[in-house]
Design a protein around this motif. Structure first.
Motif, short mmCIF file in Angstrom:
data_model
loop_
_atom_site.label_atom_id
_atom_site.label_comp_id
_atom_site.label_asym_id
_atom_site.label_seq_id
_atom_site.Cartn_x
_atom_site.Cartn_y
_atom_site.Cartn_z
N SER A 13 0.82 -1.21 0.00
CA SER A 13 0.00 0.00 0.00
C SER A 13 0.86 1.26 0.00
N LYS A 14 2.03 1.20 0.63
CA LYS A 14 2.92 2.37 0.65
C LYS A 14 3.47 2.65 -0.75
N LYS A 15 3.77 1.58 -1.48
CA LYS A 15 4.24 1.76 -2.86
C LYS A 15 3.16 2.44 -3.70
N TYR A 16 1.91 2.01 -3.52
CA TYR A 16 0.82 2.63 -4.26
C TYR A 16 0.65 4.09 -3.87
N ASP A 17 0.88 4.41 -2.60
CA ASP A 17 0.77 5.80 -2.16
C ASP A 17 1.80 6.68 -2.85
N ILE A 18 3.03 6.18 -2.95
CA ILE A 18 4.09 6.95 -3.61
C ILE A 18 3.77 7.15 -5.09
N LEU A 19 3.35 6.09 -5.76
CA LEU A 19 3.01 6.19 -7.17
C LEU A 19 1.78 7.08 -7.38
N SER A 20 0.82 7.02 -6.45
CA SER A 20 -0.37 7.88 -6.55
C SER A 20 0.01 9.34 -6.43
N ALA A 21 0.93 9.65 -5.51
CA ALA A 21 1.38 11.03 -5.35
C ALA A 21 2.06 11.52 -6.62
N MET A 22 2.89 10.69 -7.23
CA MET A 22 3.55 11.06 -8.47
C MET A 22 2.54 11.26 -9.59
N MET A 23 1.54 10.39 -9.66
CA MET A 23 0.52 10.49 -10.69
C MET A 23 -0.26 11.79 -10.55
N ALA A 24 -0.67 12.12 -9.33
CA ALA A 24 -1.43 13.36 -9.11
C ALA A 24 -0.59 14.58 -9.47
N HIS A 25 0.69 14.53 -9.14
CA HIS A 25 1.60 15.63 -9.47
C HIS A 25 1.71 15.80 -10.98
N ALA A 26 1.77 14.69 -11.70
CA ALA A 26 1.87 14.74 -13.16
C ALA A 26 0.60 15.31 -13.78
N LEU A 27 -0.54 14.82 -13.34
CA LEU A 27 -1.81 15.23 -13.93
C LEU A 27 -2.13 16.69 -13.68
N ALA A 28 -1.55 17.26 -12.63
CA ALA A 28 -1.79 18.68 -12.32
C ALA A 28 -0.90 19.59 -13.15
N GLY A 29 0.04 19.02 -13.89
CA GLY A 29 0.97 19.81 -14.68
C GLY A 29 0.65 19.79 -16.16
N ASP A 30 1.54 20.36 -16.94
CA ASP A 30 1.35 20.38 -18.39
C ASP A 30 1.79 19.06 -19.00
N LYS A 31 1.71 18.99 -20.33
CA LYS A 31 2.01 17.72 -21.01
C LYS A 31 3.47 17.32 -20.84
N HIS A 32 4.37 18.30 -20.65
CA HIS A 32 5.79 17.97 -20.50
C HIS A 32 6.04 17.30 -19.15
N ARG A 33 5.42 17.85 -18.09
CA ARG A 33 5.56 17.20 -16.77
C ARG A 33 4.91 15.83 -16.78
N GLN A 34 3.76 15.71 -17.42
CA GLN A 34 3.06 14.43 -17.45
C GLN A 34 3.92 13.35 -18.11
N ARG A 35 4.55 13.71 -19.23
CA ARG A 35 5.39 12.73 -19.93
C ARG A 35 6.63 12.39 -19.10
N GLN A 36 7.22 13.39 -18.46
CA GLN A 36 8.42 13.17 -17.65
C GLN A 36 8.13 12.23 -16.49
N ILE A 37 7.05 12.50 -15.77
CA ILE A 37 6.71 11.66 -14.61
C ILE A 37 6.30 10.26 -15.06
N MET A 38 5.60 10.16 -16.18
CA MET A 38 5.20 8.85 -16.69
C MET A 38 6.43 8.00 -17.01
#
Length: 226
Positions: A13-38
């Motif tokens: 569950s902790k791994k999912y929390d870290i990945l969820s935080a990264m996903m939310a950070h990506a989706l709140a940004g522009d397409k360049h941040r989204q691609r970088q985080i992905m």
């Protein structure tokens, strides 16, 4: 902020929390941040060793996974190192690739603004409070300093650190005084010897990254005491 360690009984569950935080950070940004985080998430899910905190994969393999050329890989990995998200754990040599590690504390700190987008339950679960420093009777209480507008690197760093984590700033950074930069070394003065030692031991990387994000690369940090 509570530090997440993806080990033990609740590691999954902790791994999912870290990945969820990264996903939310990506989706709140522009397409360049989204691609970088992905791209980083792809490396984590495909090649990252959570137990040992190691990422060991060559640039050619990363390029194949990302469907890009190796020059793009070099640029992206350099950006992650500049952010402080990736660090070199063991330098590659004699045909062996470098072993990298993730700074999970840095990742969670940088994604904190987007946690509410996931939900209040997530914020409550991973947020917590800034860990208190070890008790020490030699610490002399100092007056809390306001963050006034100013010029120069330290003024910019103070503003950045205050925005990043107000509680940590008030506890450890507000009482530091700027002694200038010489030869790539930033010198600060702390109110007590214990304060200086704690900064050097536990918070040095955060100060170096703050300087980098304010447009200046420093190679060393020195914290003096009275």
């Amino acid at each position: 902020m509570q530090v997440i360690r993806p080990v033990g009984r609740d590691a999954g569950s902790k791994k999912y929390d870290i990945l969820s935080a990264m996903m939310a950070h990506a989706l709140a940004g522009d397409k360049h941040r989204q691609r970088q985080i992905m791209r980083l998430m792809a490396l984590i899910t495909a090649r990252y060793n959570w137990q040992r905190n190691e990422l060991s994969v060559g640039q050619r393999e990363i390029a194949r996974l990302w469907c890009v050329d190796e020059r793009t890989v070099k640029r992206e990995m350099a950006r992650f190192r500049a952010l402080g998200w990736l660090e070199i754990k063991r330098q590659g040599a004699r045909g062996r690739v470098s072993v990298l590690e993730l700074d999970l504390d840095r990742i969670m700190l940088d994604t904190k603004a987007e946690w509410p987008n996931i939900g209040e339950d997530f914020v409550s679960r991973v947020g917590g409070a800034t860990p208190a420093a070890p008790a020490d009777n030699t610490v002399v209480p100092f007056r809390r300093l306001s963050v006034e507008p100013g010029e120069g690197l330290w003024a910019a760093m103070r503003h950045h650190l205050r925005q990043e984590d107000a509680a940590l700033f008030d506890a450890w950074f507000a009482g530091l005084a700027d002694e200038g930069i010489e030869g790539g070394c930033l010198t600060l003065t702390a109110p007590t010897r214990f304060h200086a030692t704690y900064i050097q031991t536990h918070l040095q990387d955060r100060l170096i990254i703050a300087a980098r994000r304010c447009g200046t690369v420093i190679s060393r940090l020195r914290v003096l005491s009275p």
